[in-house]
Design a protein around this motif. Structure first.
Motif, PDB file in Angstrom:
ATOM      1  N   ASN A  70       0.821  -1.218   0.000  1.00 12.58           N
ATOM      2  CA  ASN A  70       0.000   0.000   0.000  1.00 12.58           C
ATOM      3  C   ASN A  70       0.851   1.262   0.000  1.00 12.58           C
ATOM      4  N   MET A  72       3.443   2.224   1.590  1.00 11.98           N
ATOM      5  CA  MET A  72       3.989   2.797   2.820  1.00 11.98           C
ATOM      6  C   MET A  72       5.506   2.644   2.847  1.00 11.98           C
ATOM      7  N   THR A 100      -2.786   8.770  -2.299  1.00 14.67           N
ATOM      8  CA  THR A 100      -3.693   8.761  -1.156  1.00 14.67           C
ATOM      9  C   THR A 100      -4.906   7.879  -1.439  1.00 14.67           C
ATOM     10  N   ARG A 103      -3.859   4.295  -0.983  1.00 14.11           N
ATOM     11  CA  ARG A 103      -3.756   3.931   0.436  1.00 14.11           C
ATOM     12  C   ARG A 103      -5.139   3.808   1.065  1.00 14.11           C
ATOM     13  N   ARG A 104      -6.084   4.579   0.573  1.00 15.20           N
ATOM     14  CA  ARG A 104      -7.440   4.427   1.096  1.00 15.20           C
ATOM     15  C   ARG A 104      -8.021   3.078   0.682  1.00 15.20           C
ATOM     16  N   MET A 108      -4.566  -0.544   6.113  1.00 17.51           N
ATOM     17  CA  MET A 108      -3.542  -1.283   6.848  1.00 17.51           C
ATOM     18  C   MET A 108      -3.820  -1.210   8.353  1.00 17.51           C
ATOM     19  N   PHE A 116      -6.134   7.480  17.387  1.00 13.96           N
ATOM     20  CA  PHE A 116      -5.741   8.873  17.613  1.00 13.96           C
ATOM     21  C   PHE A 116      -6.186   9.274  19.018  1.00 13.96           C
ATOM     22  N   LEU A 131      -9.643  12.512   6.710  1.00 18.07           N
ATOM     23  CA  LEU A 131      -8.266  12.441   6.226  1.00 18.07           C
ATOM     24  C   LEU A 131      -8.198  12.275   4.714  1.00 18.07           C
ATOM     25  N   CYS A 132      -9.110  11.489   4.159  1.00 16.16           N
ATOM     26  CA  CYS A 132      -9.005  11.289   2.719  1.00 16.16           C
ATOM     27  C   CYS A 132     -10.058  12.092   1.965  1.00 16.16           C
ATOM     28  N   VAL A 185     -13.384   3.799   5.685  1.00 16.43           N
ATOM     29  CA  VAL A 185     -13.097   4.413   4.379  1.00 16.43           C
ATOM     30  C   VAL A 185     -13.333   3.435   3.234  1.00 16.43           C
TER      31      VAL A 185
ATOM     32  N   ALA B 232      -2.454   7.534   9.885  1.00 15.42           N
ATOM     33  CA  ALA B 232      -3.161   8.583   9.153  1.00 15.42           C
ATOM     34  C   ALA B 232      -2.878   8.457   7.657  1.00 15.42           C
ATOM     35  N   LEU B 233      -1.629   8.194   7.317  1.00 16.30           N
ATOM     36  CA  LEU B 233      -1.287   8.039   5.897  1.00 16.30           C
ATOM     37  C   LEU B 233      -1.960   6.805   5.318  1.00 16.30           C
ATOM     38  N   ALA B 234      -1.972   5.708   6.108  1.00 14.96           N
ATOM     39  CA  ALA B 234      -2.543   4.462   5.610  1.00 14.96           C
ATOM     40  C   ALA B 234      -4.048   4.575   5.404  1.00 14.96           C
ATOM     41  N   LEU B 235      -4.671   5.560   6.050  1.00 17.19           N
ATOM     42  CA  LEU B 235      -6.101   5.758   5.839  1.00 17.19           C
ATOM     43  C   LEU B 235      -6.366   6.591   4.589  1.00 17.19           C
ATOM     44  N   GLY B 236      -5.294   6.972   3.898  1.00  8.32           N
ATOM     45  CA  GLY B 236      -5.464   7.783   2.701  1.00  8.32           C
ATOM     46  C   GLY B 236      -5.275   9.258   2.979  1.00  8.32           C
ATOM     47  N   GLY B 237      -4.621   9.566   4.099  1.00 10.28           N
ATOM     48  CA  GLY B 237      -4.435  10.967   4.463  1.00 10.28           C
ATOM     49  C   GLY B 237      -3.356  11.652   3.648  1.00 10.28           C
TER      50      GLY B 237
END
Ligand SMILES: Nc1ncnc2c1ncn2[C@@H]1O[C@H](COP(=O)(O)OP(=O)(O)OP(=O)(O)O)[C@@H](O)[C@H]1O
Ligand SMILES: [Mg+2]
Lengths: 277, 351
Positions: A70, A72, A100, A103-104, A108, A116, A131-132, A185, B232-237
């Protein structure tokens, strides 16, 4: 916005036309950290609506492979890679690929639960939407929170404290919260890197049930050191191995039944029988 | 006495009595080196604290003449003409006005710089940029002062005129002498000019506190947990999403603490302010930061020191002003470290 299936089902995985999960294909994937090569020509198909388990001794590159899936991996400054990863036939590393969005679609879940901490349980679940950049109406939000928490098997435990701080949950609950957050998401694929390694048997069992319920909606790739877990949750299995001072490779991949009962390679048999690694 | 532990013979320590179920005293023998180190560290800590106390005591002692002469009026009097009428009120207001201007200017720049360095800058430029910002702290304040007075002055005057022309309608509710009224920060009361103002002094002080504010914020931002960033990045941020949902919530306490430490500096900044402002002692006009003239405790003491060193009430009054500044900066710094220590990000940050 709602998720597709309203009730979780335990039915056997199917490749129906209605399924919306995607197939992830890796071809000839190699990876480096600086000049240190950690993966060599790994090819693996992760089929839609199937759970694929990645097993192998520590340091053989399972996490690296997962993070490549993905995008990363590229976040590590010295990291490089070669090969081809396709999501439903589309190369996710093509030059115009929307990172992005990829990754959505390929979510992962990490080994260490990391909700958070500044957000409540409910906010954590929908955090990915903000976030997305997905817009969701207020009224749908509550519905989404409930659906996702239910799918992650956490709803009953937290339905009375959705406003509590996300960090105030137990480790196992936090991990399931992270799964719920990933589901919100609407990913097509869910990558899980040792999601149960820090959890007690009850939480582990809960998450395994969750995985079984999720496979109707998403393609799951899970890294695990627990052979019983791999046998319980997965349909396909890939055995990674890195010989001393050599990059990791896939020794053998196939159906879980075959890998655990009559693998072709003697090293696989040794590993799944706990004889080395 | 011995217990048979499943084939393994465990010998209980001789002094241990199994019948009394009370907490036992654990004595740890420290090595000589350990003892020596502890003594040294304690002494160093005590010296620092003692020095602080001594300075405070010295100021208090030397200012008693002024306090007995002026009494409580010291805190309400605007004018400064010892030994007759003198007080800290105008100086205090002037000091705070400059510090607030400095903070308003420095905070967003520091936050932006720190975010750029930690979140956006490529690795190649990260290090040079960091040292460059830190280097700002190495420039003597005198240089800032003369640069501000000679170069910046005219430009800031233009900006001030613009603000006065277009924003004089801005009103803030304010409490003055026990009644509410509207405070118009950008309305010039007299037809004075726009040079040598608190605005100019504040901008120059902002440049001087920028390095410490940036350094603390940078430190705090860079400590935002990697796991949360990756989630946060892995969620598509996007990067901005990561900043908004992970870095800023994590760094909140550190940002406030960094700003307050900057404030502590801004309050005490002396020579640059002394060079820039033309002193005035009228609270009403001091509250107009755009207008010519300003004041601050530190600059005032520096300016008055040579002529008043004869002794008596005039000298003592400067000591009293110094005491006020000392207490104020101490309080600000203490609150800053409290805020920082209580926040999630601050507990791991050395300040
Ligand atoms: N950030 C990094 N920088 C440099 N080398 C790394 C980095 N991350 C991993 N490696 C190296 O890459 C190799 C593979 O690591 P990876 O984390 O993928 O192993 P793994 O199979 O997930 O192991 P484990 O089962 O212990 O999690 C290891 O040799 C490791 O030292
Ligand atoms: Mg790993």
């Amino acid at each position: 916005m709602t998720l597709v299936s309203d009730a979780a089902s335990h039915a056997a995985p199917t490749n129906d036309a209605i399924s919306r999960a995607s197939t992830l294909t890796a071809q000839g994937v190699s990876a480096w950290f600086g000049s240190h090569k950690v993966l060599e020509r790994v090819s693996l198909d992760m089929l839609a609506n199937q759970v694929t388990a990645l097993i192998g001794p520590s340091g053989c590159g399972k996490s690296t492979f997962l993070r490549i899936l993905n995008r990363m991996h590229e976040l590590v400054p010295s990291a490089r890679l070669a090969g081809n990863i396709a999501l439903d036939g589309q190369d996710i590393y093509r030059s115009a690929a929307p990172v992005t969005e990829i990754r959505r679609r390929i979510g992962m879940v990490f080994q260490k639960p990391n909700p958070f901490p500044a957000m409540s349980v409910a906010e954590n679940v929908v955090s990915g939407l903000k976030l997305c950049g997905m817009k969701v109406e207020r009224s749908h939000k509550d519905e989404l929170v409930e659906t996702c928490l239910q799918k992650a098997g956490l709803w009953n435990e937290v339905k009375n404290r959705l406003d509590a701080n996300g960090g105030a949950l137990s480790g196992g609950q936090q991990q399931r919260l992270c799964i719920a957050r990933s589901l919100a998401v609407r990913p097509d694929v869910l990558l899980m890197d040792e999601p149960c390694s820090a959890l007690d048997p009850t939480s582990t069992h809960r998450i395994e049930e969750t995985i079984a319920e999720l496979r109707d909606d998403v393609t799951i790739v899970i890294v695990t050191h627990n052979m019983q877990q791999a046998q319980r949750v997965s349909h396909y299995c890939a055995f990674f191995l890195a010989a001393e001072n050599e990059p990791g490779r896939i020794v053998e991949a196939g159906t879980t039944d075959k890998i655990f009962s009559e693998p072709d390679d003697p090293r696989t048999l040794d590993y799944v029988r706990g004889r080395f690694g | 006495m011995s217990i048979d532990g499943g084939g393994l013979l465990l010998q209980a320590p001789a002094h241990y009595k199994f019948d009394d179920d009370v907490p036992m005293v654990v004595v740890t023998q420290r090595t000589a080196a350990d003892e020596l180190y502890r003594a040294g560290a304690r002494a160093a800590g005590a010296i620092t604290l003692g020095l602080m106390g001594l300075i405070g005591f010295f100021l208090l002692y030397r200012s008693r003449e002024a306090f007995s002469s002026a009494g409580w009026r010291f805190f309400t009097e605007q004018r400064w003409s010892p030994p007759n009428a003198f007080g800290i009120a105008a100086l205090l207001v002037g000091t705070i006005v400059i510090a607030v201007v400095a903070l308003v200017v420095a905070f967003p720049i520091a936050a932006g710089t720190a975010l750029y360095i930690t979140e956006y800058a490529p690795l190649r430029v990260r290090r040079p940029l960091t040292s460059l910002v830190d280097l700002l702290a190495a420039i003597p304040s005198l240089i800032y002062g003369i640069w501000g007075a000679a170069v910046l002055s005219g430009r800031v005057a233009n900006v001030s005129r613009f603000f006065a022309d277009h924003f004089s309608w801005v009103r803030l509710p304010a409490l003055q002498l026990s009644f509410w009224h509207w405070y118009r920060p950008f309305q010039t009361v007299s037809n004075a000019g726009f040079t040598a103002s608190s605005m100019l002094a504040g901008i120059v002080v902002a440049l001087m506190v920028l390095p410490i504010c940036t350094a603390i914020m940078r430190e705090v931002f860079s400590q935002a947990p990697q796991g949360e960033r990756e989630s946060a990045l892995a969620l598509g941020g996007t990067r901005w999403g990561v900043i908004r949902d992970v870095v800023l919530p994590f760094g909140k306490g550190g940002m406030i603490g960094g700003a307050m430490l900057g404030l502590g500096r801004a309050l005490g900044e002396t020579i640059a302010v002394a060079i820039i402002i033309s002193p005035k002692f009228d609270i009403h006009s001091l509250l107009q930061p755009l207008q010519t003239g300003g004041n601050s405790i530190a600059a005032h003491i520096a300016l008055r020191w040579p002529e008043q060193s004869a002794g008596g009430v005039p000298t003592s009054s400067l000591m009293a002003a110094g005491l006020v500044l000392f207490v104020m900066t101490l309080a600000v710094n203490m609150v800053a470290s409290l805020v920082v220590a209580r926040s999630r990000s601050g507990s791991a940050t050395e300040i």
